[in-house]
Design a protein around this motif. Structure first.
Motif, PDB file in Angstrom:
ATOM      1  N   LEU A  74     -55.850  22.706-133.523  1.00  9.18           N
ATOM      2  CA  LEU A  74     -54.899  22.889-134.608  1.00  9.18           C
ATOM      3  C   LEU A  74     -54.699  24.361-134.943  1.00  9.18           C
ATOM      4  N   ASP A  75     -55.389  25.255-134.271  1.00 11.26           N
ATOM      5  CA  ASP A  75     -55.288  26.677-134.574  1.00 11.26           C
ATOM      6  C   ASP A  75     -54.043  27.328-133.961  1.00 11.26           C
ATOM      7  N   ASP A  76     -53.187  26.562-133.366  1.00 12.47           N
ATOM      8  CA  ASP A  76     -51.959  27.053-132.752  1.00 12.47           C
ATOM      9  C   ASP A  76     -51.076  27.700-133.821  1.00 12.47           C
ATOM     10  N   SER A  77     -50.745  28.973-133.639  1.00 12.49           N
ATOM     11  CA  SER A  77     -49.946  29.686-134.636  1.00 12.49           C
ATOM     12  C   SER A  77     -48.505  29.188-134.699  1.00 12.49           C
ATOM     13  N   ASP A  78     -48.062  28.437-133.715  1.00 15.74           N
ATOM     14  CA  ASP A  78     -46.702  27.906-133.706  1.00 15.74           C
ATOM     15  C   ASP A  78     -46.562  26.621-134.524  1.00 15.74           C
ATOM     16  N   VAL A  79     -47.664  26.047-134.979  1.00 15.43           N
ATOM     17  CA  VAL A  79     -47.599  24.773-135.696  1.00 15.43           C
ATOM     18  C   VAL A  79     -46.751  24.896-136.951  1.00 15.43           C
ATOM     19  N   LEU A  80     -46.904  25.974-137.713  1.00 19.52           N
ATOM     20  CA  LEU A  80     -46.115  26.153-138.927  1.00 19.52           C
ATOM     21  C   LEU A  80     -44.633  26.261-138.593  1.00 19.52           C
TER      22      LEU A  80
END
Length: 135
Positions: A74-80
């Motif tokens: 979940l640490d993917d910076s693209d999630v937001l």
């Protein structure tokens, strides 16, 4: 883990499609549970094939459903960014956590995401927000 608050209630299939688009995975690899079923699973989760697990809680106030997302990476910076894009595309009104601003991003009617801050409440499962115009 990440929490997303949906303003309106959505079906399990709608939520699966929304999350599969964010995480770029097949719909069938997004597992949706209500809290009681999820809490009763225990070790059975290891046998399920999934990219995302979502636990749904009914809430009150400015939101109708709380989605608690559990994901291995979940640490993917693209999630937001993807969450905002997919909410706009799917016309899903929601509050998405924005840790960099220590608040939330509200995606609503006017296709312009707004900063929001939660307002504390003594009531359990009650969420209220103050929205700010972005400058």
């Amino acid at each position: 883990m990440m929490d997303v608050l949906l303003v309106q209630q959505h079906s399990v299939l709608q939520i699966q499609k929304f999350l599969s688009a964010i995480f770029e995975c097949p719909v069938e690899r997004v597992k949706i549970f209500d809290a009681d079923i999820f809490n009763a699973l225990n070790e059975e989760l290891d046998e399920l094939l999934f990219d995302c697990i979502c636990v749904i809680f009914p809430v009150r106030g400015d939101a109708a459903q709380l989605l608690q997302l559990y994901r291995y990476k979940l640490d993917d910076s693209d999630v937001l960014r993807k969450s905002i894009e997919m909410a706009l595309h799917s016309k899903i009104h929601c509050y998405i956590p924005n840790e960099s601003a220590n608040g939330w991003i509200y995606v609503g009617d006017d296709n312009t995401p707004k900063q929001a801050q939660s307002i504390e409440s003594d009531e359990q499962d009650y969420f209220s927000f103050k929205k700010f115009n972005n400058k």
